[in-house]
Write a protein that holds these residues in place. Structure first.
Motif, PDB file in Angstrom:
ATOM      1  N   LEU A   1      43.894  43.760  33.143  1.00 41.28           N
ATOM      2  CA  LEU A   1      43.410  45.140  33.110  1.00 41.28           C
ATOM      3  C   LEU A   1      44.173  45.979  32.098  1.00 41.28           C
ATOM      4  CD1 LEU A   1      42.846  45.704  36.918  1.00 41.28           C
ATOM      5  CD2 LEU A   1      41.108  45.402  35.142  1.00 41.28           C
TER       6      LEU A   1
ATOM      7  N   THR B   1      46.086  40.638  41.260  1.00 42.86           N
ATOM      8  CA  THR B   1      44.873  41.453  41.375  1.00 42.86           C
ATOM      9  C   THR B   1      45.119  42.612  42.332  1.00 42.86           C
ATOM     10  OG1 THR B   1      43.500  39.513  40.912  1.00 42.86           O
ATOM     11  CG2 THR B   1      42.415  41.393  41.962  1.00 42.86           C
TER      12      THR B   1
ATOM     13  N   ALA C   1      41.835  41.640  37.061  1.00 38.83           N
ATOM     14  CA  ALA C   1      40.537  41.775  37.726  1.00 38.83           C
ATOM     15  C   ALA C   1      39.978  40.373  37.886  1.00 38.83           C
ATOM     16  CB  ALA C   1      39.590  42.630  36.888  1.00 38.83           C
ATOM     17  N   CYS C   2      39.295  40.137  38.989  1.00 41.21           N
ATOM     18  CA  CYS C   2      38.678  38.843  39.260  1.00 41.21           C
ATOM     19  C   CYS C   2      37.168  39.007  39.135  1.00 41.21           C
ATOM     20  CB  CYS C   2      39.056  38.364  40.653  1.00 41.21           C
ATOM     21  SG  CYS C   2      38.357  36.758  41.057  1.00 41.21           S
TER      22      CYS C   2
ATOM     23  N   TRP D   1      39.951  35.354  35.984  1.00 42.15           N
ATOM     24  CA  TRP D   1      40.860  36.485  36.055  1.00 42.15           C
ATOM     25  C   TRP D   1      41.091  36.989  34.639  1.00 42.15           C
ATOM     26  CZ3 TRP D   1      40.758  33.116  40.011  1.00 42.15           C
ATOM     27  CH2 TRP D   1      40.905  33.635  41.296  1.00 42.15           C
TER      28      TRP D   1
END
Length: 139
Positions: free
Chosen positions: A80, A61, A67-68, A77
Motif C-alpha cells: 500500500l 495486511t 492489501a490482499c 498481496w
C-alpha cells in the motif's frame, strides 16, 4: 524532497520476518504466498513453513502495509506504500520522537556532538526545508 505520503499504515512497527517479507513484496511488486515462500527458500540454510508466510502476510495486511486481492483462484498481496514512502514515514516518526524530547539544550548538545559530515548534512537539510517553504509561499 519526497513529501510525506497521505496514506500511513495503521501500525508502523514490523518485526524482522515481517520486514523481510515486506521487502520481498516490494521487490516483486505483488505476489502470492507461494511466491514469497519460494523466494525465502532460495537460501538452502533457511526453513520456514508455508503457513508462517501466510500468517505474516495477513499480519502485514492487518497493520495496513499490504492489501490482499483475489485474482481467479489465487490471493495476491501488494504493498500500500512504496519502499521510499515507508522510509519517509519512518524517518518522520523518528524525527518527531526526537523532537518530542522538547528540551532545546539536549537537542543542541546532540547537534554539537555530530561530526563535520553530519553537521553539513543537517545544514543542507535546513536549506532544502527553507527552499521548500519559500516555494510553497510563492505559489
Amino acid at each position: 524532497m519526497a513529501p510525506l505520503p497521505n496514506y500511513r499504515p495503521k501500525q508502523l512497527s514490523v518485526g524482522p520476518l515481517e520486514s523481510e517479507i515486506l521487502n520481498i513484496i516490494w521487490e516483486l511488486g505483488s505476489g502470492t504466498v507461494k511466491d514469497v515462500h519460494d523466494r525465502i527458500l532460495t537460501d538452502p540454510n533457511r526453513e520456514l513453513a508455508y503457513t508462517s508466510v501466510t500468517t505474516v502476510l495477513r499480519r502485514l495486511t492487518d497493520k495496513g502495509w499490504l492489501a490482499c486481492i483475489k485474482k481467479a483462484r489465487a490471493y495476491y498481496w501488494q504493498p500500500l506504500v512504496t519502499k521510499q514512502q515507508a522510509d519517509v514515514i519512518r524517518a518522520h516518526e523518528q524525527l518527531q520522537r526526537f523532537l518530542a524530547v522538547g528540551n532545546p539544550d539536549v537537542i543542541a548538545a546532540f547537534a554539537d556532538s555530530l561530526d563535520e559530515t553530519a553537521s553539513e548534512q543537517i545544514q543542507a537539510i535546513a536549506k532544502r526545508i527553507q527552499a521548500a517553504r519559500q516555494a510553497r509561499e510563492e505559489q
